[in-house]
Design a protein around this motif. Structure first.
Motif, PDB file in Angstrom:
ATOM      1  N   LEU A 523       2.734   0.116  -4.503  1.00 25.10           N
ATOM      2  CA  LEU A 523       1.266   0.149  -4.564  1.00 25.10           C
ATOM      3  C   LEU A 523       0.727  -0.866  -5.569  1.00 25.10           C
ATOM      4  O   LEU A 523      -0.387  -1.386  -5.408  1.00 25.10           O
ATOM      5  N   ILE A 530      -2.543   2.013   1.643  1.00 29.26           N
ATOM      6  CA  ILE A 530      -2.335   3.453   1.435  1.00 29.26           C
ATOM      7  C   ILE A 530      -0.952   3.799   1.973  1.00 29.26           C
ATOM      8  O   ILE A 530      -0.628   3.498   3.124  1.00 29.26           O
ATOM      9  N   ASN A 532       1.314   6.888   2.800  1.00 26.56           N
ATOM     10  CA  ASN A 532       1.429   8.335   2.990  1.00 26.56           C
ATOM     11  C   ASN A 532       2.908   8.701   3.135  1.00 26.56           C
ATOM     12  O   ASN A 532       3.599   8.192   4.020  1.00 26.56           O
ATOM     13  N   THR A 568      -3.034   1.484   6.242  1.00 28.91           N
ATOM     14  CA  THR A 568      -2.282   2.742   6.082  1.00 28.91           C
ATOM     15  C   THR A 568      -0.861   2.580   6.610  1.00 28.91           C
ATOM     16  O   THR A 568      -0.637   2.066   7.707  1.00 28.91           O
TER      17      THR A 568
END
Length: 658
Positions: A523, A530, A532, A568
């Motif tokens: 990150l 993002i 997850n 994402t």
């Protein structure tokens, strides 16, 4: 004349006259009919009222009129005529075959006053005779052997077909036991057949072996039927035997051709699939030795190495290599020289060849351990027509090799030449690839040291430089150098993979903890994305931490690279059937089926990479090798427009409890 008391009375005679089934009629010396029995009415169609007083000659066909004078002469001479075969005609004009019995009729003084005739309708007998004659003609003209025998196995009839097939004449065969036709190992068949016949059973078309007069064995198809008398009792048997030796030979020939075609197909496929020269030579030698029926075969291949030195490779089939311990080179022998200069050599008896025995020991006077009589050699030529080798076959018997064997070997030889050239090309490619890998390993190793030093110098300069254009340029240079270091590291890893020197330092590792450690650094490098993560708290595997991190980093970086518009990324870890399944999913443009087939190949880059991002196409190739070295599998699932999911599985290690 005094009537005897023992003679039947008139009424009794009349009853007998009317009850007899044969036609009875009488006539006087002028041929007028005086008596006409009911059986005569039935046979000829005339009633008594119609025929009495009429001339008996109306019953005789025109072409039989000459009979009347002879018959009358015989009767007037007081002679009886029995079973005279002739024709008579009925009221409807139909001619009836009959047998006649004629007797004179005398008065009381013994004078002949007329004639009585008994006519027996012989239509059925004639039909039977005609049928019998026709069957006899068929039997005699049949090419099959048609034989009848008693239940004791004694031959009673023997046709021309039997004589032609088995060689015995009718006089020689009739009266002999049927076992004269049976080989010693087939005698039990006769007992089985006789047992079936006694039960009234027919034996349908069995294929067996029978023996001729001169002792030759024949393949025959045999059918046996019981012969019964009028009471239905089996009294013998009829046999129909057909010589199917030619058919069997044809079947064997077809099977042989099919076997050869199958062998040629297998040989062609196997040698074309192989790229190992020695294996190709051995396969060709073994297959052609089998195809030709040779006692032994050899394949000599002429090879020139990179230094220009000439030498021979050879393979043997049917004999050990020790049999040719004193083998000279092919150019040293006259027979070998013929093959390499003139072409095919085929001989029924090579010992009669003028070149035989020259420059022994090979194919020259080898009584021990390889006596050679039949000899066949076929050159192997490349596509330019140059002879690059030769196939040699030998057998200790004469005339083993035929034209068909020569053609078969030529077919295999042409395939072998192509396979050999492919093998040599592959060898050259391997050698070039090895040199390429050697260069890459050397170059990447030599580049890593100065690049590492340069990276350190740039970082030091960046820390000691204030804000401004210089700092901005230094940061850009550091990023580009980082990319170069990754590329060089990938090249170095590939060289290790190719040489089998990529080492793994295995440890008991919690994959979940490794992913958590990587998340923060990922990150920081990609703040706009993002990540997850869905995984259990513990997923223990036996793995090399650094290499496993390398795989995950490559998959996450690819998700960023190939889905720049979608921020994402999903990372999922789950336990399935004693394996740990890790999946990295992006929501980019996806990967086509064509690219999915090649995406783990060395130096391959997906065509979907339209952003111009750099790379050598080595990341997934290296990742695949790392995962497989861990005993796992890696694959991709994707549909265009719906992103891509890269999966890899590793064996699940059991948790160690304190």
């Amino acid at each position: 004349m005094i009537k005897s008391a023992h003679l039947p009375d008139l009424f009794t005679l009349q009853s007998i006259f009317e009850g007899i089934q044969d036609a009875i009629y009488c006539h006087d010396l002028e041929f007028r009919i005086t008596n006409w029995s009911p059986a005569a009415e039935r046979m000829f169609g005339y009633t008594a009222q119609e025929i009495l007083g009429q001339s008996v000659l109306m019953l005789i066909p025109d072409d039989k009129y000459s009979e009347k004078e002879w018959l009358m002469k015989e009767v007037l001479s007081d002679k009886r005529i029995s079973q005279y075969r002739t024709m008579r005609v009925s009221r409807s004009g139909t001619q009836i075959p009959v047998t006649l019995s004629l007797s004179p009729i005398k008065d009381d003084q013994g004078q002949i006053i007329g004639m009585s005739q008994i006519a027996h309708d012989a239509s059925f007998e004639r039909q039977a005779e005609e049928k019998q004659s026709m069957l006899a003609a068929i039997i005699e003209s049949s090419e099959d052997a048609i034989i009848s025998k008693t239940l004791d196995g004694i031959i009673t009839t023997w046709n021309k077909g039997a004589e032609y097939i088995f060689g015995y004449t009718e006089d020689e065969a009739v009266g002999q036991p049927i076992t004269i036709l049976l080989p010693a190992d087939r005698l039990i068949e006769e007992e089985t057949i006789i047992a079936s016949l006694r039960r009234g059973e027919k034996v349908d078309h069995i294929q067996t072996i029978r023996k001729t007069k001169d002792g030759h064995l024949l393949n025959i198809s045999l059918a046996v039927s019981p012969i019964k008398n009028h009471d239905g009792v089996v009294i013998g048997a009829s046999k129909v035997a057909r010589n199917i030796t030619s058919q069997k030979e044809s079947e064997k020939l077809i099977a042989k051709h099919m076997e050869r075609l199958e062998l040629l197909n297998v040989v062609g496929r196997s040698i074309n699939e192989s790229l190992d020269l020695q294996q190709i030579l051995q396969q060709v030698t073994d297959s052609t030795t089998k195809l030709t029926g040779a006692a032994f075969g050899a394949f000599f291949y002429h090879q020139v190495n990179q230094e220009g030195e000439s030498h021979w490779l050879y393979t043997m089939s049917g004999v050990p290599r020790e049999a040719f311990v004193n083998l000279p080179t092919p150019d040293d022998t006259a027979l070998f020289h013929s093959t390499f200069r003139e072409g095919v050599v085929r001989s029924d008896d090579i010992t009669q060849d003028a070149r035989y025995g020259k420059n022994s020991p090979f194919f020259g006077k080898l009584s021990e351990p390889l006596p050679v009589i039949s000899y066949l050699t076929v050159p192997v030529k490349n596509k330019s027509g140059e002879v690059i080798g030769g196939l040699f076959f030998g057998h200790q018997e004469k005339a083993i090799f035929k034209k068909e064997h020569e053609e078969l070997v030529l077919t295999v030889a042409s395939q072998a030449a192509i396979a050999i050239e492919n093998s040599m090309l592959f060898k050259e490619v391997q050698e070039l690839s090895a040199k390429k890998d050697e260069f890459i390993a050397m170059a990447s190793h030599e580049l890593k040291t100065p690049m590492t030093s340069l990276f350190g110098f740039l970082q030091l300069a960046n820390r000691n430089t204030g804000e401004g254009i210089a700092k901005n340029l230094l940061e850009r240079a550091i990023k580009q150098l980082e990319k170069m270091i990754v590329l060089v590291s990938d090249l170095f890893d590939v060289s290790k993979i190719q040489s089998g020197k990529l080492q793994l330092n295995m440890e008991y590792l919690n994959l979940a903890m490794l992913i958590q450690e990587m998340k923060e650094s990922f990150l920081q490098a990609h703040p706009a994305h993002i990540l997850n993560i869905e995984m259990p708290e513990e997923s223990f595997v036996n793995a090399d931490r650094m290499r496993l991190e390398q795989v995950l980093t490559n998959l996450l970086n690819n998700a960023v690279k190939y889905g720049p518009q979608e921020k994402t990324i999903e990372l999922k870890v789950q336990h399935l059937d004693n394996v740990v399944l890790t999946s990295v999913k992006d929501f980019g443009p996806g990967i086509s089926e064509e690219n999915q087939r090649h995406i783990f190949s060395q130096f391959y880059q997906a065509k979907e990479n339209k952003d111009g991002s750099s790379g050598l196409g080595l990341g997934l190739f290296i990742s695949k090798d790392i995962v497989e070295r861990h005993g796992g599998l890696i694959w991709v699932e994707s549909k265009p427009g719906k992103g891509a999911t890269f999966n890899f599985s590793l064996p699940l290690a059991q948790t160690i409890w304190a």
